[in-house]
Design a protein around this motif. Structure first.
Motif, PDB file in Angstrom:
ATOM      1  N   LEU A  46       0.854  -1.263   0.030  1.00  0.00           N
ATOM      2  CA  LEU A  46      -0.051  -0.077   0.036  1.00  0.00           C
ATOM      3  C   LEU A  46       0.846   1.151   0.125  1.00  0.00           C
ATOM      4  N   ASP A  47       2.065   1.114   0.010  1.00  0.00           N
ATOM      5  CA  ASP A  47       3.074   2.211   0.054  1.00  0.00           C
ATOM      6  C   ASP A  47       2.970   3.287  -0.978  1.00  0.00           C
ATOM      7  N   ARG A  48       3.035   2.591  -2.247  1.00  0.00           N
ATOM      8  CA  ARG A  48       3.013   3.332  -3.547  1.00  0.00           C
ATOM      9  C   ARG A  48       1.646   4.086  -3.622  1.00  0.00           C
ATOM     10  N   MET A  49       0.569   3.552  -3.149  1.00  0.00           N
ATOM     11  CA  MET A  49      -0.916   3.737  -3.394  1.00  0.00           C
ATOM     12  C   MET A  49      -0.973   5.099  -2.329  1.00  0.00           C
ATOM     13  N   PHE A  50      -0.724   4.692  -1.261  1.00  0.00           N
ATOM     14  CA  PHE A  50      -0.748   6.174  -0.425  1.00  0.00           C
ATOM     15  C   PHE A  50      -0.088   7.199  -0.935  1.00  0.00           C
ATOM     16  N   ARG A  51       1.292   6.955  -1.375  1.00  0.00           N
ATOM     17  CA  ARG A  51       2.031   8.172  -1.764  1.00  0.00           C
ATOM     18  C   ARG A  51       1.216   8.734  -2.871  1.00  0.00           C
ATOM     19  N   ILE A  87     -17.618   5.056 -17.233  1.00  0.00           N
ATOM     20  CA  ILE A  87     -17.009   6.464 -17.453  1.00  0.00           C
ATOM     21  C   ILE A  87     -17.045   6.957 -18.895  1.00  0.00           C
ATOM     22  N   PRO A  88     -17.102   7.990 -19.088  1.00  0.00           N
ATOM     23  CA  PRO A  88     -16.962   8.338 -20.700  1.00  0.00           C
ATOM     24  C   PRO A  88     -15.540   8.547 -20.995  1.00  0.00           C
ATOM     25  N   GLU A  89     -15.335   8.280 -22.364  1.00  0.00           N
ATOM     26  CA  GLU A  89     -14.006   8.110 -22.650  1.00  0.00           C
ATOM     27  C   GLU A  89     -13.064   9.723 -22.308  1.00  0.00           C
ATOM     28  N   ASP A  90     -13.700  10.869 -22.671  1.00  0.00           N
ATOM     29  CA  ASP A  90     -13.023  11.932 -22.292  1.00  0.00           C
ATOM     30  C   ASP A  90     -12.598  12.124 -20.798  1.00  0.00           C
ATOM     31  N   ALA A  91     -13.679  12.039 -20.058  1.00  0.00           N
ATOM     32  CA  ALA A  91     -13.476  11.895 -18.602  1.00  0.00           C
ATOM     33  C   ALA A  91     -12.252  10.857 -18.112  1.00  0.00           C
ATOM     34  N   LEU A  92     -11.988   9.790 -18.523  1.00  0.00           N
ATOM     35  CA  LEU A  92     -11.213   8.565 -18.312  1.00  0.00           C
ATOM     36  C   LEU A  92      -9.875   9.198 -18.964  1.00  0.00           C
ATOM     37  N   SER A  93      -9.894   9.757 -20.023  1.00  0.00           N
ATOM     38  CA  SER A  93      -8.409  10.010 -20.569  1.00  0.00           C
ATOM     39  C   SER A  93      -7.785  11.119 -19.644  1.00  0.00           C
ATOM     40  N   ASN A  94      -8.835  12.164 -19.527  1.00  0.00           N
ATOM     41  CA  ASN A  94      -8.426  13.296 -18.563  1.00  0.00           C
ATOM     42  C   ASN A  94      -7.761  13.065 -17.249  1.00  0.00           C
ATOM     43  N   ILE A  95      -8.378  11.902 -16.592  1.00  0.00           N
ATOM     44  CA  ILE A  95      -8.065  11.651 -15.137  1.00  0.00           C
ATOM     45  C   ILE A  95      -6.864  10.781 -15.335  1.00  0.00           C
ATOM     46  N   LEU A  96      -6.666  10.123 -16.262  1.00  0.00           N
ATOM     47  CA  LEU A  96      -5.395   9.067 -16.537  1.00  0.00           C
ATOM     48  C   LEU A  96      -4.357   9.941 -16.721  1.00  0.00           C
ATOM     49  N   THR A  97      -4.353  11.143 -17.439  1.00  0.00           N
ATOM     50  CA  THR A  97      -3.452  12.289 -18.011  1.00  0.00           C
ATOM     51  C   THR A  97      -2.916  12.983 -16.507  1.00  0.00           C
ATOM     52  N   GLU A  98      -3.982  13.357 -15.892  1.00  0.00           N
ATOM     53  CA  GLU A  98      -3.563  13.942 -14.351  1.00  0.00           C
ATOM     54  C   GLU A  98      -3.051  13.034 -13.703  1.00  0.00           C
ATOM     55  N   ILE A  99      -3.285  11.856 -13.530  1.00  0.00           N
ATOM     56  CA  ILE A  99      -2.562  10.863 -12.573  1.00  0.00           C
ATOM     57  C   ILE A  99      -1.179  10.685 -13.177  1.00  0.00           C
ATOM     58  N   GLU A 100      -1.160  10.360 -14.504  1.00  0.00           N
ATOM     59  CA  GLU A 100       0.366  10.148 -14.939  1.00  0.00           C
ATOM     60  C   GLU A 100       1.127  11.297 -14.804  1.00  0.00           C
ATOM     61  N   THR A 101       0.602  12.542 -14.888  1.00  0.00           N
ATOM     62  CA  THR A 101       1.520  13.574 -14.783  1.00  0.00           C
ATOM     63  C   THR A 101       1.766  13.705 -13.078  1.00  0.00           C
ATOM     64  N   VAL A 102       0.865  13.738 -12.495  1.00  0.00           N
ATOM     65  CA  VAL A 102       1.226  13.576 -10.635  1.00  0.00           C
ATOM     66  C   VAL A 102       2.158  12.524 -10.245  1.00  0.00           C
ATOM     67  N   ASN A 103       1.971  11.478 -10.839  1.00  0.00           N
ATOM     68  CA  ASN A 103       2.994  10.277 -10.542  1.00  0.00           C
ATOM     69  C   ASN A 103       4.485  10.590 -11.120  1.00  0.00           C
ATOM     70  N   ALA A 104       4.614  11.181 -12.116  1.00  0.00           N
ATOM     71  CA  ALA A 104       5.904  11.718 -12.546  1.00  0.00           C
ATOM     72  C   ALA A 104       6.851  10.446 -12.816  1.00  0.00           C
ATOM     73  N   GLY A 105       6.276   9.351 -13.393  1.00  0.00           N
ATOM     74  CA  GLY A 105       7.302   8.105 -13.699  1.00  0.00           C
ATOM     75  C   GLY A 105       7.612   7.434 -12.788  1.00  0.00           C
ATOM     76  N   ARG A 106       7.251   7.645 -11.474  1.00  0.00           N
ATOM     77  CA  ARG A 106       7.526   6.623 -10.300  1.00  0.00           C
ATOM     78  C   ARG A 106       6.918   5.408 -10.369  1.00  0.00           C
ATOM     79  N   PRO A 107       7.742   4.456  -9.744  1.00  0.00           N
ATOM     80  CA  PRO A 107       7.081   2.968  -9.741  1.00  0.00           C
ATOM     81  C   PRO A 107       5.627   2.912  -9.380  1.00  0.00           C
ATOM     82  N   ILE A 108       4.800   2.606 -10.004  1.00  0.00           N
ATOM     83  CA  ILE A 108       3.282   2.384  -9.483  1.00  0.00           C
ATOM     84  C   ILE A 108       2.901   1.243 -10.509  1.00  0.00           C
ATOM     85  N   THR A 109       2.150   0.244  -9.839  1.00  0.00           N
ATOM     86  CA  THR A 109       1.586  -0.796 -10.796  1.00  0.00           C
ATOM     87  C   THR A 109       0.309  -0.421 -11.589  1.00  0.00           C
ATOM     88  N   PHE A 110      -0.319  -1.154 -12.618  1.00  0.00           N
ATOM     89  CA  PHE A 110      -1.273  -0.718 -13.467  1.00  0.00           C
ATOM     90  C   PHE A 110      -2.356  -0.707 -12.507  1.00  0.00           C
TER      91      PHE A 110
END
Length: 424
Positions: free
Chosen positions: A23-28, A92-115
């Motif tokens: 749960l460490d990566r998830m909480f971070r 979930i609509p495609e635009d909402a999903l892609s926007n949220i995934l883009t936001e999370i990918e940016t915040v995560n900044a390439g750090r290790p996280i599982t799918f």
């Protein structure tokens, strides 16, 4: 390809392992996102080995019949990722999903996280930003260290039947696996417990007692059973007579009981119980396919075509029991499985209900069991077994050889997803 598919493909490479329970990566990540898991509508958290999806679908049907808006998070998806995240009843609509995934990918900044961790965070963010009355949250794997197990104060926890599966992650014994599932129990949050083997129930009840969790367990605080052409549910509030669940198979009576007990715990009554039993929809659970190219192939020789995604020994037993309840008809299997499963344990119960089997490899799946291995194991438990290049070839061969038969495609949710995509 949807934009979200491209993002999902990209984030698959952020962690060397597909599954890494922690749960460490998830909480971070959630902390960086503003902890959306703390702003969800009341959560019903569901763990278990078998029956999670069916139970979720029944609870959802009951809640929606009362006019409630329900967020739902389930996994894996069958045909399309969007199935995993339902916002107030709709995919979930495609635009909402892609926007949220883009936001999370940016915040995560390439750090290790599982799918699964990243996509679970996407579900939380979507749910926190859209109003609803309830959130149904299905555990991905286990419970204690599953990415969904970050909700501190659920309205209700639910544990469906626990059996042996995923031993490489959860433990070798039923007691060890039950301990992982019981990790979703939270102090003060009531828990509904489905029918369990004694070893599993003992572990779950011990943890519940330590946490002061009010328990509503099958066989103690509530009961469900077949009665004539219908079923009955009984708890301290009384008895409800209902038709059989519209999801097929005797095991669905237990799943219906768990769903009804959950609805009762949330304060709902007989009308919602009836809706749970009669209105639930859950594909690839002893689903008779009614249209599409594979159905057309089978129909040329008068054959029925069915689909099921069960994949462990308990799943094999459930399918066998369902086949035994259907009108008698010669039955033949098209089977593809993952190499992480107990193949003999899954196939053994089915050998008494089906006459032959054609094995296939699951297309596009790195962990597929080779068709030849599935064939050999099937032969060792009593099947007349062969192999086919793909599902369409298997359906064509079996329908021509056994006109008027029942054909069942089975062995894996991943295979079921392939069939649903390709069969339209």
């Amino acid at each position: 390809m949807d934009h979200s598919d491209a993002i999902l493909k990209r984030v698959m490479g952020l962690h060397p392992k597909m599954i890494d329970l922690s749960l460490d990566r998830m909480f971070r990540l959630l902390d960086d996102l503003g902890n959306p898991q703390d702003s969800l509508p009341p959560v019903v958290h569901i763990a278990g080995t078998n029956g999670k999806g069916s139970t979720v679908s029944m609870i959802r049907a009951g809640l929606e019949s009362a006019g409630k808006r329900v967020h739902v998070y389930t996994s894996p998806h069958l045909a399309r990722f969007h199935e995993r995240i339902r916002l107030a009843g709709n995919l979930i609509p495609e635009d909402a999903l892609s926007n949220i995934l883009t936001e999370i990918e940016t915040v995560n900044a390439g750090r290790p996280i599982t799918f699964f961790e990243l996509t679970t965070a996407a579900g939380f963010l979507a749910f926190a930003r859209h109003p609803a009355d309830y959130t149904l949250l299905e555990v991905g794997l286990g419970g204690r260290l599953d990415a969904t197990n970050v909700v501190a104060d659920p309205a209700l926890t639910v544990i469906t039947p626990v059996s042996i599966d995923h031993t490489q992650y959860l433990g070798e014994t039923l007691a060890e696996i039950a301990a992982e599932k019981a990790g979703i129990l939270k102090r003060g949050a009531p828990a509904v417990i489905a029918r369990q083997h004694e070893a599993a129930l003992s572990v779950i009840e011990d943890r519940a007692a330590r946490l002061g969790v009010p328990v509503m367990a099958c066989g103690q605080q509530w009961h469900s059973a077949p009665e004539g052409d219908g079923m009955v549910f009984q708890d301290e509030n009384g008895l409800i007579d209902m038709p059989r669940p519209n999801l097929r198979g005797p095991h669905q009576i237990d799943n219906a009981g768990t769903a009804i007990a959950s609805l009762r715990a949330l304060g709902f009554g007989a009308p919602e119980a009836l809706a749970a039993v009669t209105r639930a929809e859950w594909p690839a659970r002893m689903q008779r396919l009614s249209c599409g190219p594979l159905v057309d192939i089978a129909a040329r020789h008068g054959c029925e075509l069915w689909l099921d995604g069960g994949h462990n020994p308990a799943g094999g037993q459930a399918i066998a029991a369902t086949l035994a309840e259907l009108p008698r008809k010669p039955t033949h299997l098209v089977c593809g499985m993952l190499n992480t499963k107990d193949i003999a344990g899954y196939l053994r119960p089915l050998s008494g209900q089906a006459q032959s089997l054609l094995a296939v490899s699951i297309p596009g799946e790195a962990n597929t069991l080779p068709a030849e291995t599935t064939r050999d194991v099937a032969a060792s438990v009593g099947f007349d077994a062969g192999i086919a290049d793909d599902v369409a070839s298997a359906v064509a061969e079996l329908s021509a050889a056994y006109p008027g038969a029942r054909l069942l495609i089975c062995g894996s949710l991943y295979l079921a997803g392939t069939v649903l995509r390709e069969n339209g």
